[in-house]
Design a protein around this motif. Structure first.
Motif, mmCIF file in Angstrom:
data_model
loop_
_atom_site.group_PDB
_atom_site.id
_atom_site.type_symbol
_atom_site.label_atom_id
_atom_site.label_comp_id
_atom_site.label_asym_id
_atom_site.label_seq_id
_atom_site.Cartn_x
_atom_site.Cartn_y
_atom_site.Cartn_z
ATOM 1 N N UNK A 108 4.068 -1.114 -6.022
ATOM 2 C CA UNK A 108 5.048 -1.262 -4.671
ATOM 3 C C UNK A 108 4.984 0.029 -4.324
ATOM 4 N N UNK A 109 5.082 1.195 -4.875
ATOM 5 C CA UNK A 109 5.078 2.665 -4.700
ATOM 6 C C UNK A 109 3.724 2.865 -3.757
ATOM 7 N N UNK A 110 2.659 2.592 -4.577
ATOM 8 C CA UNK A 110 1.411 2.754 -4.068
ATOM 9 C C UNK A 110 1.072 2.317 -2.559
ATOM 10 N N UNK A 111 1.305 0.836 -2.627
ATOM 11 C CA UNK A 111 0.909 -0.068 -1.645
ATOM 12 C C UNK A 111 1.757 -0.238 -0.381
ATOM 13 N N UNK A 112 2.946 0.004 -0.663
ATOM 14 C CA UNK A 112 3.961 -0.187 0.568
ATOM 15 C C UNK A 112 3.682 0.399 1.776
ATOM 16 N N UNK A 113 3.538 1.848 1.477
ATOM 17 C CA UNK A 113 2.914 2.769 2.832
ATOM 18 C C UNK A 113 1.949 2.165 3.371
ATOM 19 N N UNK A 114 0.810 1.215 3.030
ATOM 20 C CA UNK A 114 -0.054 0.589 3.558
ATOM 21 C C UNK A 114 0.320 -0.200 4.707
ATOM 22 N N UNK A 115 1.381 -0.926 4.646
ATOM 23 C CA UNK A 115 2.181 -1.846 5.113
ATOM 24 C C UNK A 115 3.561 -1.544 5.943
ATOM 25 N N UNK A 116 3.666 -0.238 5.775
ATOM 26 C CA UNK A 116 4.673 0.358 6.450
ATOM 27 C C UNK A 116 6.315 -0.312 6.097
ATOM 28 N N UNK A 117 6.215 -0.787 4.598
ATOM 29 C CA UNK A 117 7.561 -1.218 4.229
ATOM 30 C C UNK A 117 8.242 -0.259 3.502
#
Length: 117
Positions: A108-117
Motif C-alpha cells: 500500500x505504501x509503495x503503490x498508493x502514490x502511483x494512483x494518488x490515493x
C-alpha cells in the motif's frame, strides 16, 4: 526498488517468460483471470478487495502484492484494502496479521502514490 515492486515485476516478468515456452497454459490462466474479473454482479474493485483478503489469508506474497496493486488501480482506497485484509485476519489469525502488517502495508505504501490515493 522496494520489495513490493520487485515482487510485482518478478511475477509479471515470469508470466511473460514462461508464456514463451508454455503459451497454452499461460493463456488459459490469463483467460480464466479475465473471465473471473469481468464486471458482473460484482464490480472489479469488489473482486480485487476479495482477492486481497484471499491473498492475505493464504499468505501468498505474489497474490498480496499483485492484488493490492490491482485494487488500487480499480479505485479502492487504502482504508478499503486494509478492511478487506482485516476480514481475512479474522479467519487466518496471527499468520495473516503478520502478512497484513508487513507486506500488504508495504505494498500500500509503495503503490498508493502511483494512483494518488
Amino acid at each position: 526498488m522496494a520489495k513490493s515492486r520487485e515482487i510485482l515485476n518478478q511475477f509479471l516478468g515470469g508470466l511473460q517468460e514462461v508464456g514463451k515456452t508454455n503459451p497454452e497454459q499461460v493463456n488459459a490462466f490469463m483467460n480464466l483471470l479475465g473471465a473471473a474479473y469481468k464486471p458482473g454482479a460484482l464490480d472489479v474493485k469488489t473482486k480485487e478487495l476479495i482477492s486481497v483478503a484471499i491473498g492475505a489469508y493464504n499468505r501468498c506474497e505474489y497474490c498480496i502484492v499483485f492484488h493490492v496493486y490491482k485494487a488500487l488501480e480499480a479505485g479502492a482506497t487504502r482504508e478499503e484494502i486494509m478492511e478487506a485484509a482485516m476480514v481475512a485476519v479474522a479467519f487466518g489469525g496471527g499468520p495473516t496479521m503478520a502478512y497484513t502488517v508487513s507486506l500488504l502495508k508495504e505494498s500500500l505504501d509503495e503503490f498508493a502514490p502511483d494512483f494518488n490515493k
